[in-house]
Design a protein around this motif. Sequence first.
Motif, PDB file in Angstrom:
ATOM      1  N   GLU A 117       0.808  -1.214   0.000  1.00  0.00           N
ATOM      2  CA  GLU A 117       0.000   0.000   0.000  1.00  0.00           C
ATOM      3  C   GLU A 117       0.849   1.276   0.000  1.00  0.00           C
ATOM      4  OE1 GLU A 117      -2.932  -0.147   3.139  1.00  0.00           O
ATOM      5  OE2 GLU A 117      -3.287  -2.269   2.758  1.00  0.00           O
ATOM      6  N   ALA A 118       2.179   1.122  -0.044  1.00  0.00           N
ATOM      7  CA  ALA A 118       3.077   2.274  -0.026  1.00  0.00           C
ATOM      8  C   ALA A 118       2.911   3.099  -1.306  1.00  0.00           C
ATOM      9  CB  ALA A 118       4.526   1.809   0.119  1.00  0.00           C
ATOM     10  N   VAL A 119       3.198   4.391  -1.196  1.00  0.00           N
ATOM     11  CA  VAL A 119       3.098   5.288  -2.347  1.00  0.00           C
ATOM     12  C   VAL A 119       4.455   5.900  -2.646  1.00  0.00           C
ATOM     13  CG1 VAL A 119       0.676   5.861  -1.916  1.00  0.00           C
ATOM     14  CG2 VAL A 119       2.462   7.291  -0.942  1.00  0.00           C
ATOM     15  N   SER A 120       4.580   6.445  -3.855  1.00  0.00           N
ATOM     16  CA  SER A 120       5.774   7.165  -4.263  1.00  0.00           C
ATOM     17  C   SER A 120       5.328   8.431  -4.977  1.00  0.00           C
ATOM     18  CB  SER A 120       6.616   6.307  -5.214  1.00  0.00           C
ATOM     19  OG  SER A 120       5.896   6.096  -6.427  1.00  0.00           O
ATOM     20  N   VAL A 121       6.259   9.342  -5.211  1.00  0.00           N
ATOM     21  CA  VAL A 121       5.926  10.561  -5.941  1.00  0.00           C
ATOM     22  C   VAL A 121       5.394  10.190  -7.322  1.00  0.00           C
ATOM     23  CG1 VAL A 121       6.848  12.678  -6.950  1.00  0.00           C
ATOM     24  CG2 VAL A 121       7.576  11.982  -4.670  1.00  0.00           C
ATOM     25  N   HIS A 122       6.020   9.216  -7.960  1.00  0.00           N
ATOM     26  CA  HIS A 122       5.588   8.785  -9.299  1.00  0.00           C
ATOM     27  C   HIS A 122       4.141   8.276  -9.274  1.00  0.00           C
ATOM     28  CE1 HIS A 122       5.661   7.152 -13.306  1.00  0.00           C
ATOM     29  NE2 HIS A 122       5.302   5.972 -12.817  1.00  0.00           N
ATOM     30  N   SER A 123       3.807   7.435  -8.292  1.00  0.00           N
ATOM     31  CA  SER A 123       2.446   6.905  -8.229  1.00  0.00           C
ATOM     32  C   SER A 123       1.428   8.013  -7.935  1.00  0.00           C
ATOM     33  CB  SER A 123       2.331   5.789  -7.190  1.00  0.00           C
ATOM     34  OG  SER A 123       2.494   6.290  -5.885  1.00  0.00           O
ATOM     35  N   LEU A 124       1.836   9.018  -7.161  1.00  0.00           N
ATOM     36  CA  LEU A 124       0.937  10.136  -6.867  1.00  0.00           C
ATOM     37  C   LEU A 124       0.678  10.977  -8.105  1.00  0.00           C
ATOM     38  CD1 LEU A 124       2.374  11.329  -3.431  1.00  0.00           C
ATOM     39  CD2 LEU A 124       0.313   9.971  -3.820  1.00  0.00           C
TER      40      LEU A 124
END
Length: 169
Positions: A117-124
Amino acid sequence: MSLFPTSIPSSNVPNVELLGVPIARGTPSSSAVEALKDFDLAVANCFTKCTGLDISVDAWKQAQLSPRRGGLGLRPLSLHTPATYISSLCSSDSAIPSHPHLTSTIILFNNCVPPPEAVSVHSLLSNPPSQRHLSEEDSQFASLYNSMSCANKARLLSVSSPHASACPF
């Protein structure tokens, strides 16, 4: 012995609402981590004092779930504020990658959720999330459920089923 400390200095408890606008949306959670944790403890202390209950860790985890998941909706700010801030930032700022507090908030958020469920700048950037999506509590429910006895699993499933709180009258 109580699950929570008996007192929290009032100077450490943040004012979580300013002029009717939740402060979590506009304040980077990285700048308020300790205050948010102190506030969560203050909520726990208030709950135990108002109810007169000395509850277990699992019972408190369940109380923090939303009513739809069989809880009382006493959701911890320290876990949900990073999601709220990220969602607010994604919906209002076109310069997301250069935002000064984004990286620290993403780290805080990723520390609160399981790796899938982690996010990254790219996924955002590619798929801006809603706060509801980021604050989903499936992993909290699963973690609690997996730590329970068979009887408590059955109880949790019954109180979290659709219409479980509906009045039969």
